[in-house]
Motif scaffolding. Sequence first.
Motif, PDB file in Angstrom:
ATOM      1  N   ALA A  79       0.852  -1.199   0.000  1.00  0.00           N
ATOM      2  CA  ALA A  79       0.000   0.000   0.000  1.00  0.00           C
ATOM      3  C   ALA A  79       0.880   1.239   0.000  1.00  0.00           C
ATOM      4  O   ALA A  79       1.956   1.266   0.611  1.00  0.00           O
ATOM      5  N   LYS A  80       0.396   2.250  -0.703  1.00  0.00           N
ATOM      6  CA  LYS A  80       1.130   3.502  -0.754  1.00  0.00           C
ATOM      7  C   LYS A  80       0.623   4.412   0.354  1.00  0.00           C
ATOM      8  O   LYS A  80      -0.567   4.713   0.435  1.00  0.00           O
ATOM      9  N   VAL A  81       1.528   4.815   1.217  1.00  0.00           N
ATOM     10  CA  VAL A  81       1.203   5.714   2.327  1.00  0.00           C
ATOM     11  C   VAL A  81       1.892   7.036   2.031  1.00  0.00           C
ATOM     12  O   VAL A  81       3.113   7.160   2.165  1.00  0.00           O
ATOM     13  N   GLY A  82       1.094   8.024   1.597  1.00  0.00           N
ATOM     14  CA  GLY A  82       1.698   9.270   1.142  1.00  0.00           C
ATOM     15  C   GLY A  82       2.445   9.005  -0.145  1.00  0.00           C
ATOM     16  O   GLY A  82       1.880   8.518  -1.123  1.00  0.00           O
ATOM     17  N   ASN A  83       3.731   9.281  -0.135  1.00  0.00           N
ATOM     18  CA  ASN A  83       4.566   9.033  -1.311  1.00  0.00           C
ATOM     19  C   ASN A  83       5.423   7.778  -1.169  1.00  0.00           C
ATOM     20  O   ASN A  83       6.273   7.516  -2.008  1.00  0.00           O
ATOM     21  N   GLN A  84       5.200   7.027  -0.100  1.00  0.00           N
ATOM     22  CA  GLN A  84       6.042   5.869   0.183  1.00  0.00           C
ATOM     23  C   GLN A  84       5.220   4.575   0.168  1.00  0.00           C
ATOM     24  O   GLN A  84       4.064   4.554   0.592  1.00  0.00           O
ATOM     25  N   TRP A  85       5.846   3.510  -0.331  1.00  0.00           N
ATOM     26  CA  TRP A  85       5.214   2.198  -0.299  1.00  0.00           C
ATOM     27  C   TRP A  85       5.549   1.496   1.012  1.00  0.00           C
ATOM     28  O   TRP A  85       6.658   1.606   1.524  1.00  0.00           O
ATOM     29  N   ARG A  86       4.542   0.808   1.553  1.00  0.00           N
ATOM     30  CA  ARG A  86       4.755   0.017   2.753  1.00  0.00           C
ATOM     31  C   ARG A  86       4.195  -1.388   2.530  1.00  0.00           C
ATOM     32  O   ARG A  86       3.200  -1.576   1.826  1.00  0.00           O
ATOM     33  N   PHE A  87       4.849  -2.352   3.142  1.00  0.00           N
ATOM     34  CA  PHE A  87       4.486  -3.754   2.957  1.00  0.00           C
ATOM     35  C   PHE A  87       4.412  -4.448   4.309  1.00  0.00           C
ATOM     36  O   PHE A  87       5.115  -4.068   5.249  1.00  0.00           O
ATOM     37  N   ILE A  88       3.560  -5.445   4.395  1.00  0.00           N
ATOM     38  CA  ILE A  88       3.467  -6.250   5.614  1.00  0.00           C
ATOM     39  C   ILE A  88       4.200  -7.565   5.363  1.00  0.00           C
ATOM     40  O   ILE A  88       3.931  -8.269   4.377  1.00  0.00           O
TER      41      ILE A  88
END
Length: 206
Positions: free
Chosen positions: A32-41
């Motif tokens: 998922a993109k949070v703001g301009n950054q991608w985050r992963f679980i």
Amino acid sequence: MKILTTAEAADLLKIKSDTLYSLVEKEGLPGAKVGNQWRFIEEDIVNWLSSKRDRRSENADSVSKSEFEWVYRSLVEATFDAVLVSENNIIADCNDAAPLFYGYPKQELIGKSLHDVMVPEFHEELNETLRLRRTGIIQRIHRRSDGIVIPVEVSIKSFDRDGDIVRLGAIRRLTHLDPALLSPKVREVLAGYDVQSITPGKLSIS
């Protein structure tokens, strides 16, 4: 639950960041993109990777089964013997040599009882073979559609499929065999019949 940055997710998969983005776009890697950054679980990535492995395994099994069936059919059709597949004493399939051997069109041979292609003197032994699910090599006398009888050697393998007996039988002519090598019962029964030599490959059955 551990949340990963792009660099951490790429490191987990041992790939470059550009490859990671490609997997997100083309292969459905969860992120998922949070703001301009991608985050992963981390757990999502592990589950995604496991599902990819399982699908590849299923595809490999499917190909292997398909290849096995092709090889099996090729071998069955390549043999000069008649091959019959029967379920509960009814012929369910056969190779191309079987209709020539027995003198029936294939669509007519399939659906017949095994008793229909065997002389009556061996019916009781056939019933016993079916009941006990015997396998191995036996000698019998089979009968063609035109009444000609043929001493044969039958190689049998029996299987149990959901309670039904499935038998694979490869039938070889013994008409050129030294009579001394025939079983006593085959010799005895043959004495009452007019035996002729049949060459399946030279017959023409419409």
